[in-house]
Design an enzyme around this catalytic site. Structure first.
Site, PDB file in Angstrom:
ATOM      1  N   LEU B  44      63.701  14.418  49.634  1.00  0.00           N
ATOM      2  CA  LEU B  44      64.070  13.148  50.251  1.00  0.00           C
ATOM      3  C   LEU B  44      63.013  12.088  50.002  1.00  0.00           C
ATOM      4  O   LEU B  44      63.317  10.948  49.661  1.00  0.00           O
ATOM      5  CB  LEU B  44      64.256  13.337  51.760  1.00  0.00           C
ATOM      6  CG  LEU B  44      65.475  14.131  52.178  1.00  0.00           C
ATOM      7  CD1 LEU B  44      65.586  14.145  53.695  1.00  0.00           C
ATOM      8  CD2 LEU B  44      66.736  13.566  51.569  1.00  0.00           C
ATOM      9  N   ALA B  45      61.741  12.470  50.151  1.00  0.00           N
ATOM     10  CA  ALA B  45      60.679  11.480  50.000  1.00  0.00           C
ATOM     11  C   ALA B  45      60.543  11.047  48.536  1.00  0.00           C
ATOM     12  O   ALA B  45      60.508   9.851  48.236  1.00  0.00           O
ATOM     13  CB  ALA B  45      59.363  12.050  50.526  1.00  0.00           C
ATOM     14  N   GLY B  46      60.476  12.000  47.634  1.00  0.00           N
ATOM     15  CA  GLY B  46      60.231  11.678  46.230  1.00  0.00           C
ATOM     16  C   GLY B  46      61.412  10.977  45.569  1.00  0.00           C
ATOM     17  O   GLY B  46      61.245   9.970  44.874  1.00  0.00           O
ATOM     18  N   HIS B 267      59.090  28.183  64.313  1.00  0.00           N
ATOM     19  CA  HIS B 267      60.405  27.988  64.922  1.00  0.00           C
ATOM     20  C   HIS B 267      60.839  29.283  65.606  1.00  0.00           C
ATOM     21  O   HIS B 267      60.783  30.346  65.015  1.00  0.00           O
ATOM     22  CB  HIS B 267      61.406  27.599  63.832  1.00  0.00           C
ATOM     23  CG  HIS B 267      62.623  26.925  64.380  1.00  0.00           C
ATOM     24  ND1 HIS B 267      63.531  27.598  65.147  1.00  0.00           N
ATOM     25  CD2 HIS B 267      63.059  25.655  64.284  1.00  0.00           C
ATOM     26  CE1 HIS B 267      64.492  26.750  65.497  1.00  0.00           C
ATOM     27  NE2 HIS B 267      64.230  25.570  64.990  1.00  0.00           N
ATOM     28  N   ARG B 331      59.838  25.027  71.813  1.00  0.00           N
ATOM     29  CA  ARG B 331      59.659  25.915  70.667  1.00  0.00           C
ATOM     30  C   ARG B 331      58.403  26.773  70.742  1.00  0.00           C
ATOM     31  O   ARG B 331      58.459  27.981  70.562  1.00  0.00           O
ATOM     32  CB  ARG B 331      59.580  25.085  69.377  1.00  0.00           C
ATOM     33  CG  ARG B 331      60.905  24.539  68.939  1.00  0.00           C
ATOM     34  CD  ARG B 331      60.772  23.806  67.619  1.00  0.00           C
ATOM     35  NE  ARG B 331      62.083  23.261  67.246  1.00  0.00           N
ATOM     36  CZ  ARG B 331      62.332  22.578  66.134  1.00  0.00           C
ATOM     37  NH1 ARG B 331      61.371  22.351  65.264  1.00  0.00           N
ATOM     38  NH2 ARG B 331      63.535  22.143  65.864  1.00  0.00           N
ATOM     39  N   HIS B 402      57.857  27.337  59.843  1.00  0.00           N
ATOM     40  CA  HIS B 402      58.986  26.465  59.559  1.00  0.00           C
ATOM     41  C   HIS B 402      58.601  25.117  58.952  1.00  0.00           C
ATOM     42  O   HIS B 402      59.251  24.630  58.024  1.00  0.00           O
ATOM     43  CB  HIS B 402      59.746  26.227  60.871  1.00  0.00           C
ATOM     44  CG  HIS B 402      60.929  25.331  60.744  1.00  0.00           C
ATOM     45  ND1 HIS B 402      61.961  25.591  59.874  1.00  0.00           N
ATOM     46  CD2 HIS B 402      61.248  24.160  61.365  1.00  0.00           C
ATOM     47  CE1 HIS B 402      62.867  24.623  59.975  1.00  0.00           C
ATOM     48  NE2 HIS B 402      62.454  23.742  60.851  1.00  0.00           N
ATOM     49  N   GLU B 426      56.701  15.403  53.787  1.00  0.00           N
ATOM     50  CA  GLU B 426      55.989  16.501  54.453  1.00  0.00           C
ATOM     51  C   GLU B 426      54.588  16.697  53.860  1.00  0.00           C
ATOM     52  O   GLU B 426      53.717  17.286  54.490  1.00  0.00           O
ATOM     53  CB  GLU B 426      56.828  17.792  54.362  1.00  0.00           C
ATOM     54  CG  GLU B 426      56.354  18.876  55.314  1.00  0.00           C
ATOM     55  CD  GLU B 426      57.269  20.101  55.367  1.00  0.00           C
ATOM     56  OE1 GLU B 426      58.458  19.986  55.012  1.00  0.00           O
ATOM     57  OE2 GLU B 426      56.774  21.171  55.782  1.00  0.00           O
TER      58      GLU B 426
HETATM   59  C1  LIG Z   1      65.545  25.555  57.066  1.00  0.00           C
HETATM   60  C2  LIG Z   1      65.026  24.187  57.379  1.00  0.00           C
HETATM   61  C3  LIG Z   1      65.778  23.313  58.147  1.00  0.00           C
HETATM   62  C4  LIG Z   1      65.303  22.032  58.428  1.00  0.00           C
HETATM   63  N1  LIG Z   1      66.072  21.200  59.187  1.00  0.00           N
HETATM   64  C5  LIG Z   1      65.629  19.950  59.445  1.00  0.00           C
HETATM   65  C6  LIG Z   1      66.421  19.045  60.208  1.00  0.00           C
HETATM   66  O1  LIG Z   1      67.515  19.380  60.648  1.00  0.00           O
HETATM   67  N2  LIG Z   1      65.951  17.801  60.434  1.00  0.00           N
HETATM   68  C7  LIG Z   1      64.752  17.384  59.955  1.00  0.00           C
HETATM   69  O2  LIG Z   1      64.383  16.237  60.157  1.00  0.00           O
HETATM   70  N3  LIG Z   1      63.980  18.218  59.208  1.00  0.00           N
HETATM   71  C8  LIG Z   1      64.377  19.481  58.953  1.00  0.00           C
HETATM   72  N4  LIG Z   1      63.590  20.326  58.212  1.00  0.00           N
HETATM   73  C9  LIG Z   1      62.357  19.809  57.604  1.00  0.00           C
HETATM   74  C10 LIG Z   1      62.684  18.974  56.362  1.00  0.00           C
HETATM   75  O3  LIG Z   1      63.757  19.543  55.665  1.00  0.00           O
HETATM   76  C11 LIG Z   1      61.525  18.840  55.383  1.00  0.00           C
HETATM   77  O4  LIG Z   1      60.361  18.554  56.064  1.00  0.00           O
HETATM   78  C12 LIG Z   1      61.761  17.717  54.386  1.00  0.00           C
HETATM   79  O5  LIG Z   1      63.018  17.846  53.795  1.00  0.00           O
HETATM   80  C13 LIG Z   1      60.693  17.658  53.317  1.00  0.00           C
HETATM   81  O6  LIG Z   1      61.043  16.701  52.333  1.00  0.00           O
HETATM   82  P1  LIG Z   1      60.031  16.272  51.201  1.00  0.00           P
HETATM   83  O7  LIG Z   1      60.733  15.272  50.362  1.00  0.00           O
HETATM   84  O8  LIG Z   1      58.745  15.874  51.797  1.00  0.00           O
HETATM   85  O9  LIG Z   1      59.730  17.589  50.366  1.00  0.00           O
HETATM   86  P2  LIG Z   1      60.701  18.644  49.608  1.00  0.00           P
HETATM   87  O10 LIG Z   1      62.123  18.416  49.883  1.00  0.00           O
HETATM   88  O11 LIG Z   1      60.130  19.983  49.893  1.00  0.00           O
HETATM   89  O12 LIG Z   1      60.505  18.301  48.078  1.00  0.00           O
HETATM   90  C14 LIG Z   1      59.362  18.647  47.375  1.00  0.00           C
HETATM   91  C15 LIG Z   1      59.568  18.239  45.940  1.00  0.00           C
HETATM   92  O13 LIG Z   1      58.335  18.326  45.252  1.00  0.00           O
HETATM   93  C16 LIG Z   1      58.485  19.033  44.056  1.00  0.00           C
HETATM   94  N5  LIG Z   1      57.204  19.661  43.788  1.00  0.00           N
HETATM   95  C17 LIG Z   1      56.403  20.352  44.640  1.00  0.00           C
HETATM   96  N6  LIG Z   1      55.276  20.726  44.017  1.00  0.00           N
HETATM   97  C18 LIG Z   1      55.359  20.263  42.756  1.00  0.00           C
HETATM   98  C19 LIG Z   1      54.498  20.330  41.634  1.00  0.00           C
HETATM   99  N7  LIG Z   1      53.315  20.927  41.686  1.00  0.00           N
HETATM  100  N8  LIG Z   1      54.913  19.767  40.475  1.00  0.00           N
HETATM  101  C20 LIG Z   1      56.116  19.145  40.385  1.00  0.00           C
HETATM  102  N9  LIG Z   1      56.952  19.046  41.436  1.00  0.00           N
HETATM  103  C21 LIG Z   1      56.573  19.601  42.604  1.00  0.00           C
HETATM  104  C22 LIG Z   1      59.634  19.969  44.288  1.00  0.00           C
HETATM  105  O14 LIG Z   1      60.220  20.302  43.063  1.00  0.00           O
HETATM  106  C23 LIG Z   1      60.543  19.102  45.159  1.00  0.00           C
HETATM  107  O15 LIG Z   1      61.299  18.276  44.320  1.00  0.00           O
HETATM  108  C24 LIG Z   1      64.046  21.622  57.941  1.00  0.00           C
HETATM  109  C25 LIG Z   1      63.292  22.495  57.173  1.00  0.00           C
HETATM  110  C26 LIG Z   1      63.760  23.776  56.915  1.00  0.00           C
HETATM  111  C27 LIG Z   1      62.891  24.712  56.144  1.00  0.00           C
END
Ligand SMILES: Cc1cc2nc3c(=O)[nH]c(=O)nc-3n(C[C@H](O)[C@H](O)[C@H](O)COP(=O)(O)OP(=O)(O)OC[C@H]3O[C@@H](n4cnc5c(N)ncnc54)[C@H](O)[C@@H]3O)c2cc1C
Ligand code: FES
Lengths: 261, 638
Positions: B44-46, B267, B331, B402, B426
């Site tokens: 989502l962030a990237g 969790h 939690r 979690h 995150e």
């Molecule tokens: C089972 C579960 C349920 C959840 N439910 C909820 C919810 O209902 N509501 C809520 O708000 N949050 C929820 N969360 C938390 C939330 O999903 C995450 O915190 C959030 O989606 C993280 O998004 P992000 O974009 O930071 O990272 P991520 O979605 O983890 O993306 C990381 C990206 O970085 C890339 N990457 C990583 N390292 C490298 C590298 N070295 N080189 C190249 N690419 C790399 C990966 O390929 C990926 O594209 C949940 C988490 C889990 C585990």
């Protein structure tokens, strides 16, 4: 439990591959199918052999990364279930299980059970979205959308893009994948302005990528781990025909025109 | 030690962000086209950042290690996303969402960031709806909301149990559009293995192509990391298998500070471990606790099936200990209570690491139909995984790792202490303090990517003095050499143990000594155990194959090697934070009733750690936290 796994091994896209048999012992019925591959891989590594390459990530049936043809069926014997959600209690002790990669011209094998599915991404890049820049949206409740329409859009949007539909289709068609994307936006008012162009651009991209056409085998629906119905393909065909009847100028508008300053 | 400046703009909290935006440097469209930005991560962030930056006119290179950006771990989020729309007219507001989030984080987050997050939350929902995200709706056609994670208002937007998937597909659509237009170059199956810093500024990265093994250099004017959390340091977690700390940890080794690594969320309701080959844990929605009753047998080592244990011999321990909240205790409290009864030998399931979540009362009261209506899909998922039917016998649940609140330190601009290195989602530490509220991680990732980075990165690029730097600069050669040396070293150990076996062992150490509750003695022990395990790894690990091929063992080995260093940092942080707050529970600091005792006098700060060498103690820097807009409060669940 104990199993014989016949697994497709192929070093890279240039080398020919072949099926190789492995015995795996000490499997419990609570293990998932991928955990059996993990176990086999640990044994291989300790013996100094290279592990079997297979794609996986979430192991919850949502990321669409796992892509295994198990005993001839994409994602294996359990209906509406991805390979990562399949557990060994669904097999009988002592069984021989074959494991192969998705097979389709548009999905070249990278190694062992791993294939290149970027063709699906390129299909989406051709127009599988609503063209809206960040920050330009009206209030979310400005436009009510009937619950029915929202539910229909959701049903289509549940596609995880795994490509099982392609792997199951005798023509290696991505019609169900394309139809689901087109149907999601066709159900919503936000999707209307680009609706017909979207249908045509996606279908053209699908052809370009080397996927086949749909000749109503319905194998895609049978293996779809998310239960996406083939009825979406009929909707796609309708939109596609409508678009084809339009004048060239309308049809050939590129998927998104950016105003250069 | 130094004091860090969060660079929070002045003025009242309500107008900080809008006033700050007005004063930002702008870059002309012609100049933007000449600027190159690297975005690592497509969650989502990237993905939201890459798409938005490309829309603004920058040249963007985006990287992910999966085969497609649509598979980033964000796809797995279930419950929903918060926003202060107040569509339900139940008294919600930006201020209330702000307050709840600061309080949920147990007063260890930066106020100004959290306020901005709450402020932006509403635009996120607008943006997603415009993209065609099929959120749940009511019969009038308007957006539906639910109350989530104990919130008193209904502010959570959701798309069945697949909110993360639908939001990510929205981002993926926006990203795909920019890829199609040639504004974003997408590099999937490419892993970042090092950050390149030139004259104190982040100017590029080194990557390995996971298919060919090709090591490549990428130069840019700024680098954005959105690489997710490090929950897999516990080996078993609800995170996807590939989630790892490599990108942020290697940036840390290049000088970026790592903030609050010990803030990790456990969790309470996950499906318990079934056996030694377990590879990951599945989250069961917390909402189950609304109707399920949690219990264990009174007698340790009970062998009877649940149904054969009479009422009098059951211990409904949450109801007993926390009569006011019962099964809905927060939690961390529920998690610790479950661990305690299992430690007493009263856990259920084959491995004795589980507690019952029993629906028989609710089934008798409401009937099977209405329970199925509420939780049908969860019951099915449970049965798929365990082979047990929860309508007939109680579910078994156990806590699991979690989410990770800690991450690279960033200022208000989401820029780390290394100039030009921005960190989103995150992967940064910014908004959740010591604990994260449900449905707020999705909100934060999208706020960072859609609505913050475009402004703050523009402001940076508009004012920074950037020297001409290309991939022939010595810093690139240096970083590439260190990446190559690391890979060579892994391939040369040639021992007898698999990478996974080390990861599993590390997970056990972390779970035991740095999991749900921690104490000084255990943490010191963990620091030593990790060091020993790491040495063993470098003596005994076996990584077959070569660099120049698709080599999953090698890929994984690099990530586990980083976890084996990072885990120590996490323990150092946990040791130094000699208070209990949020998800960080230090046994030395609890009330006689077992509640956490926060120490605001001594610990109202962010710990940001500086790398000093593998195995040596990192240097601590502090960012003091002040709370001018909320009153510090202590929770009570008795
Ligand atoms: C089972 C579960 C349920 C959840 N439910 C909820 C919810 O209902 N509501 C809520 O708000 N949050 C929820 N969360 C938390 C939330 O999903 C995450 O915190 C959030 O989606 C993280 O998004 P992000 O974009 O930071 O990272 P991520 O979605 O983890 O993306 C990381 C990206 O970085 C890339 N990457 C990583 N390292 C490298 C590298 N070295 N080189 C190249 N690419 C790399 C990966 O390929 C990926 O594209 C949940 C988490 C889990 C585990
Ligand atoms: S691993 Fe994600 S769907 Fe199977």
């Amino acid at each position: 439990m104990k199993f014989t796994l016949c697994v497709w091994r192929q070093l890279n896209s240039d080398e020919p591959g072949s099926m190789v048999s492995y015995e795996v012992d000490g499997v419990s019925e609570d293990m998932s199918f991928l955990e059996v591959l993990d176990l086999l891989n640990e044994n291989l590594v300790v013996r100094g052999e290279e592990p079997i390459a297979f794609d996986h990530d979430c192991r919850e049936g949502i990321c669409g990364m796992c892509a295994l043809v198990i005993n001839g069926v994409p994602h294996g014997p359990e209906p509406v279930t991805t390979a990562c959600q399949l557990h060994m209690r669904k097999f009988t002790d002592g069984q021989t299980i074959t494991v192969e990669p998705w097979r389709a011209a548009a999905f070249p094998v990278i190694r062992d059970l791993v294939v290149d599915r970027r063709s699906l991404d390129r299909v989406i890049q051709a127009g599988g979205f609503v063209s809206v820049n960040t920050g330009s949206a009206p209030d979310a409740n400005a436009l009510p959308i009937s619950k029915d329409a929202a539910d229909r859009a959701f049903e289509a949007a549940a596609c995880i893009g795994c490509g099982a539909c392609v792997a199951a289709c005798p023509n290696a068609s991505a019609s169900l994948f394309v139809a689901a994307k087109v149907a999601q936006f066709a159900a919503l008012p936000q999707g209307q302005p680009e609706r017909l162009q979207r249908a045509i651009h996606l279908v053209e991209a699908m052809d370009r990528e080397g996927f086949g056409g749909c000749t109503n085998h319905y194998e895609c629906e049978a293996v779809c781990p998310k239960g996406i119905p083939v009825s979406f393909i009929a909707h796609l065909n309708r939109d596609f025909l409508k678009a084809a009847l339009m004048s060239r100028e309308v049809r050939d508008v590129p998927p998104a025109v950016e105003a250069e300053e | 030690m130094s004091i860090l400046d969060g660079k929070v703009p002045g003025g009242p909290i309500e107008t900080k962000w809008s006033n700050y935006r007005v004063d930002m440097k702008l870059i002309s469209p012609t100049n933007k086209r000449k600027l190159r930005v690297i975005v690592v991560g497509s969650g989502l962030a990237g993905a939201s950042a890459a798409a938005s930056l490309a829309e603004l006119g920058y040249q963007v290179d985006c990287f992910c290690f999966q085969d497609s950006p649509r598979r980033a771990h964000s796809v797995a989020a279930q419950g929903g996303i918060n926003a202060a729309k107040n569509y339900q007219n139940d008294g919600d507001s930006v201020r209330r969402l702000f307050y709840d989030t600061v309080k949920g984080g147990d007063f260890r987050a930066r106020e100004a960031n959290v306020y901005r997050l709450a402020e932006i939350s509403n635009s996120i929902i607008d943006q997603c709806v415009a993209q065609g995200v099929p959120f749940a709706r009511d019969y009038g056609g308007l957006l539906d909301n639910r109350s989530f994670g104990g919130a008193q208002v209904s502010r959570t937007f959701y798309a069945r149990g697949q909110t993360g998937q639908q939001l990510l597909l929205g981002c993926y659509g926006a990203l795909s559009r920019q890829i199609g237009l040639g504004k974003v170059q997408m590099h999937s199956r490419v892993e970042m293995l090092d950050l390149v810093v030139v004259e104190g500024k982040a100017r590029g990265i080194i990557t390995r192509h996971l298919v060919s093994g090709r090591i490549a250099r990428w130069a840019a004017d700024a680098v954005v990391l959105a690489t997710g959390g490090y929950g897999n340091v516990f080996y078993l977690s609800t995170n996807a298998m590939g989630c790892n700390v490599t990108a942020t940890y290697r940036a840390y080794k290049r000088g970026a500070y790592f903030a609050n690594p010990c803030f990790t969320q456990i969790h309470p309701t996950c499906i318990p471990v079934a056996g030694e080959h377990q590879s990951k844990l599945t989250l069961m929605s917390e909402s189950l606790r609304n109707d399920g009753r949690i219990w264990v047998p009174v007698q340790p080592d009970e062998t009877r099936a649940a149904a054969d244990i009479p009422e009098a011999e059951r211990d409904y321990f949450l109801e007993r200990k926390y009569p006011a909240f019962g099964n809905l205790a927060p939690r961390d409290i529920s998690s610790r209570a479950a661990k305690e009864v299992c430690d007493e030998g009263r856990g259920v399931g084959k491995l004795g690491r589980g507690v019952y979540l029993d629906f028989s009362d609710a089934l008798a009261r409401l009937g099977k139909g209405s329970i199925a209506g509420r939780y049908g899909n969860l019951f099915e998922m449970y049965e798929k995984i365990t082979g047990e039917n929860p309508y007939q016998r109680p579910m078994r649940i156990y806590p699991a790792s979690h989410y990770t609140m800690g991450g690279l330190w960033v200022d208000y601009n989401l820029m780390s202490n290394i100039e030009g290195l921005h960190v989103l989602g995150e992967a940064n530490f910014s908004d959740h303090g010591a604990n994260r509220l449900g449905a707020s991680a999705l909100m934060q990732g999208l706020a960072d990517g859609y609505f913050i980075i475009g402004d703050t990165l523009g402001n940076y690029l508009g004012s920074a003095e950037l020297a001409e730097v290309d991939i022939n600069h010595a810093a690139f050669a240096d970083a590439e050499n260190s990446v190559r040396a690391g890979i060579k070293r892994l391939l040369e150990v040639n021992g007898r143990r698999s990478v996974d076996s080390f990861h599993r062992e590390l997970g056990n150490i972390m779970w035991e000594y740095c999991g749900m509750s921690r104490n000084a003695q255990g943490l010191r022990k963990a620091i030593d155990l990790i060091a020993e395990l790491r040495e063993q790894f470098w003596r005994e690990v076996r990584v077959p194959g070569t660099n120049e091929s698709f080599n999953v063992a090698l890929e994984n080995a690099g990530r586990v090697a980083d976890f084996l260093e990072f885990a120590q940092l996490l323990c150092y942080d946990a040791l130094s934070r000699d208070e209990s707050c949020g998800a960080h529970f230090r046994e030395e600091h609890q009330t006689p009733e077992g509640e956490a005792e926060r120490n605001d006098e001594a610990f109202s700060y962010v710990s940001a750690w500086q790398f000093t060498g593998v195995g040596s103690e990192p240097i601590q820097h502090k960012e003091p936290l002040s709370f001018d807009n909320v009153a510090l409060a202590t929770r009570s669940y008795k």
